[in-house]
Design a protein around this motif. Sequence first.
Motif, PDB file in Angstrom:
ATOM      1  N   SER A   3       2.684   9.412   2.723  1.00  3.69           N
ATOM      2  CA  SER A   3       2.194   8.108   3.156  1.00  3.69           C
ATOM      3  C   SER A   3       0.879   7.735   2.503  1.00  3.69           C
ATOM      4  N   GLN A   4       0.294   8.630   1.706  1.00  3.46           N
ATOM      5  CA  GLN A   4      -0.971   8.326   1.067  1.00  3.46           C
ATOM      6  C   GLN A   4      -0.754   7.801  -0.335  1.00  3.46           C
ATOM      7  N   LYS A   5      -1.571   6.817  -0.708  1.00  2.00           N
ATOM      8  CA  LYS A   5      -1.454   6.198  -2.018  1.00  2.00           C
ATOM      9  C   LYS A   5      -1.760   7.215  -3.119  1.00  2.00           C
ATOM     10  N   LYS A   6      -0.912   7.234  -4.139  1.00  2.00           N
ATOM     11  CA  LYS A   6      -1.126   8.129  -5.269  1.00  2.00           C
ATOM     12  C   LYS A   6      -2.374   7.694  -6.004  1.00  2.00           C
ATOM     13  N   ALA A   7      -3.140   8.653  -6.495  1.00  4.16           N
ATOM     14  CA  ALA A   7      -4.480   8.394  -7.007  1.00  4.16           C
ATOM     15  C   ALA A   7      -4.528   7.332  -8.084  1.00  4.16           C
ATOM     16  N   SER A   8      -3.624   7.396  -9.058  1.00  7.23           N
ATOM     17  CA  SER A   8      -3.710   6.482 -10.195  1.00  7.23           C
ATOM     18  C   SER A   8      -2.736   5.326 -10.103  1.00  7.23           C
ATOM     19  N   GLY A   9      -1.968   5.259  -9.026  1.00  4.94           N
ATOM     20  CA  GLY A   9      -0.923   4.246  -8.935  1.00  4.94           C
ATOM     21  C   GLY A   9      -1.294   3.074  -8.047  1.00  4.94           C
ATOM     22  N   LEU A  10      -0.373   2.117  -7.978  1.00  2.62           N
ATOM     23  CA  LEU A  10      -0.529   0.945  -7.127  1.00  2.62           C
ATOM     24  C   LEU A  10       0.281   1.128  -5.848  1.00  2.62           C
ATOM     25  N   ASN A  11      -0.106   0.371  -4.829  1.00  5.04           N
ATOM     26  CA  ASN A  11       0.619   0.351  -3.563  1.00  5.04           C
ATOM     27  C   ASN A  11       1.588  -0.823  -3.608  1.00  5.04           C
ATOM     28  N   ILE A  12       2.896  -0.543  -3.676  1.00  2.74           N
ATOM     29  CA  ILE A  12       3.896  -1.580  -3.920  1.00  2.74           C
ATOM     30  C   ILE A  12       4.944  -1.582  -2.813  1.00  2.74           C
ATOM     31  N   ILE A  13       5.243  -2.776  -2.303  1.00  4.78           N
ATOM     32  CA  ILE A  13       6.308  -2.964  -1.314  1.00  4.78           C
ATOM     33  C   ILE A  13       7.493  -3.622  -2.006  1.00  4.78           C
ATOM     34  N   HIS A  33       3.525   5.371  -8.763  1.00  4.23           N
ATOM     35  CA  HIS A  33       3.092   4.369  -7.782  1.00  4.23           C
ATOM     36  C   HIS A  33       3.550   4.746  -6.373  1.00  4.23           C
ATOM     37  N   ASP A  34       2.850   4.224  -5.399  1.00  6.46           N
ATOM     38  CA  ASP A  34       3.140   4.477  -3.984  1.00  6.46           C
ATOM     39  C   ASP A  34       4.064   3.369  -3.494  1.00  6.46           C
ATOM     40  N   ILE A  35       5.302   3.704  -3.152  1.00  9.20           N
ATOM     41  CA  ILE A  35       6.344   2.712  -2.879  1.00  9.20           C
ATOM     42  C   ILE A  35       6.750   2.727  -1.411  1.00  9.20           C
ATOM     43  N   THR A  36       6.885   1.517  -0.844  1.00 12.51           N
ATOM     44  CA  THR A  36       7.505   1.328   0.468  1.00 12.51           C
ATOM     45  C   THR A  36       8.652   0.350   0.300  1.00 12.51           C
ATOM     46  N   VAL A  37       9.847   0.729   0.745  1.00 12.29           N
ATOM     47  CA  VAL A  37      10.998  -0.166   0.657  1.00 12.29           C
ATOM     48  C   VAL A  37      11.301  -0.741   2.038  1.00 12.29           C
ATOM     49  N   ALA A  70       4.771  -2.384   7.064  1.00 13.19           N
ATOM     50  CA  ALA A  70       4.965  -1.854   5.710  1.00 13.19           C
ATOM     51  C   ALA A  70       3.650  -1.683   4.953  1.00 13.19           C
ATOM     52  N   GLY A  71       2.564  -2.204   5.523  1.00  9.22           N
ATOM     53  CA  GLY A  71       1.257  -2.022   4.900  1.00  9.22           C
ATOM     54  C   GLY A  71       0.857  -3.135   3.946  1.00  9.22           C
ATOM     55  N   ILE A  72       1.228  -4.369   4.278  1.00 12.16           N
ATOM     56  CA  ILE A  72       0.969  -5.487   3.365  1.00 12.16           C
ATOM     57  C   ILE A  72      -0.525  -5.712   3.135  1.00 12.16           C
ATOM     58  N   LYS A  73      -1.353  -5.395   4.102  1.00 15.71           N
ATOM     59  CA  LYS A  73      -2.797  -5.638   3.942  1.00 15.71           C
ATOM     60  C   LYS A  73      -3.440  -4.676   2.949  1.00 15.71           C
ATOM     61  N   GLU A  74      -2.793  -3.543   2.718  1.00 18.03           N
ATOM     62  CA  GLU A  74      -3.314  -2.585   1.734  1.00 18.03           C
ATOM     63  C   GLU A  74      -2.541  -2.646   0.416  1.00 18.03           C
ATOM     64  N   ALA A  75      -1.502  -3.452   0.346  1.00 20.97           N
ATOM     65  CA  ALA A  75      -0.629  -3.472  -0.827  1.00 20.97           C
ATOM     66  C   ALA A  75      -1.278  -4.212  -1.995  1.00 20.97           C
ATOM     67  N   ASN A  76      -0.961  -3.748  -3.197  1.00 15.85           N
ATOM     68  CA  ASN A  76      -1.357  -4.445  -4.427  1.00 15.85           C
ATOM     69  C   ASN A  76      -0.295  -5.447  -4.879  1.00 15.85           C
ATOM     70  N   LEU A  77       0.974  -5.184  -4.485  1.00 22.00           N
ATOM     71  CA  LEU A  77       2.075  -6.008  -4.980  1.00 22.00           C
ATOM     72  C   LEU A  77       3.251  -5.944  -4.014  1.00 22.00           C
ATOM     73  N   ILE A  78       3.904  -7.097  -3.806  1.00 23.76           N
ATOM     74  CA  ILE A  78       5.182  -7.136  -3.091  1.00 23.76           C
ATOM     75  C   ILE A  78       6.227  -7.713  -4.042  1.00 23.76           C
ATOM     76  N   VAL A  79       7.402  -7.082  -4.068  1.00 20.30           N
ATOM     77  CA  VAL A  79       8.504  -7.521  -4.926  1.00 20.30           C
ATOM     78  C   VAL A  79       9.701  -7.784  -4.029  1.00 20.30           C
ATOM     79  N   ALA A  80      10.196  -9.026  -4.010  1.00 18.51           N
ATOM     80  CA  ALA A  80      11.322  -9.391  -3.152  1.00 18.51           C
ATOM     81  C   ALA A  80      12.576  -9.575  -4.007  1.00 18.51           C
TER      82      ALA A  80
END
Length: 463
Positions: A3-13, A33-37, A70-80
């Motif tokens: 559940s923790q963001k990878k150091a060099s990656g982005l937080n992506i939903i 990257h740190d992914i949430t689906v 899903a953590g939208i407030k901490e996300a760098n990107l959302i892809v729909a």
Amino acid sequence: MNSQKKASGLNIIIVGCGRVGATLAEQLTAEGHDITVVDKSAEKVAELTAMYDIMGIVGNGASFGVQIEAGIKEANLIVAVTESDELNLLCCTVARRVGNCAAIARVRDPDYSIEIGYLRDKLGLALIINPELEASREMARILCLPTALEIESFAHGQAELVKFKLTSGNILCGMSIASIGAKTENILVCAIERNGKVFIPNGGDVLEAGDIVAFVAPRKVARAFFKKIGSKSHQVKDTLIVGGGSTAYYLAKQLIHLGTKVTIIEKNKERCNRLADLLPNAVIINGDGTDEALLREEGIESVESFVPLTDKDEENIFLNLYANRVSKANIKVITRIKSITFKDIIDNLDLGSLVYPRYITTRAIIAYVRAKKASRSSGIETLSYIFNHRVEAIEFRVQEDVPNLTDVTLMDLNLKSSVLITFINRHGKIIIPSGQDCIKPGDTVMIATTKKGFSELTDILDK
């Protein structure tokens, strides 16, 4: 799950766990990257979270509560990338209001195609991707140069990467890469597939019959090159399309504009009537495009090109094989493949030009993600995959001076192995480089490599 963001990656939903969502989860996870689906189907979410080190949320991706979970407030990107255009746009709109992240939506309906720029700007989205429209553009480029298996566009259309199969008896057989470069201006061979293996060539490598060759050239040079080596270089005069969906409509519209005669066979009578209204210059046939008698009646034996666009990959493949068997006109066939099942078998069938809309969508998103991750000095302009993702062709923009890279002759650059600088775009002029050329701020530069994950131009250096 991690559940923790990878150091060099982005937080992506990623909203939507269909084919595209699954491919994105796989590739973006592999790139760190740190992914949430998010998906309404608990089964699909469970399947992906079991396969990859990602988080999963079951629910409606457009819901405020689900996005918060899903953590939208901490996300760098959302892809729909759900099956619904409207849901994708709503997901991104909610995300832009709730969080502080970039948003990308897949939108496929032709009714939205002319409004993509307006929707993107008004909704504040980073990208709106229409895979059917982009697939049709790729097909149209190939039909303009039917010897090519694939054609990718770079430098805002000023340069092309072209892939073709070298047949026995071609004058290129037995020629070294260096001698081809010396005899043919503005052509650079950048990758070769031989006996199932892909490599970035050097000047001493020699071409052999059966090789699949990729080269880079300024726009319109490829046609003259094919003419010079005795290959077909003219645009197809007519095409027969089976299936009347969105891709068929987009492709037909482009081909008619280019002067190509278009015939579409479609089962659904209501869709035929709609196509007849939208495409008054096309011939629309209401019938079963898998009917052998109908195909012969509509000229399958003599037509110059054939594009099966049914909803079933298996039908498209069989239609491809049938067209090549009965054609008396050296037919050019393009086959769209939606699924990747049995991909190794498909690749070994020698089906010619294959177009995968899923890859078109994912590469655009991955290019954006890598560009977002890059530093200010350079970032990705265009990303393409060739030879089934075994080679990446990446165009970088150079925004400022970079030590050990800019204003250094290419022959003096300390490049990693299996990396080739294929062109420099300087103020719209495409330079096929020699060892004496330099990269300068303001250029865009394309590289071809069998390595993975480059996000900025300095990644090519062996530091």
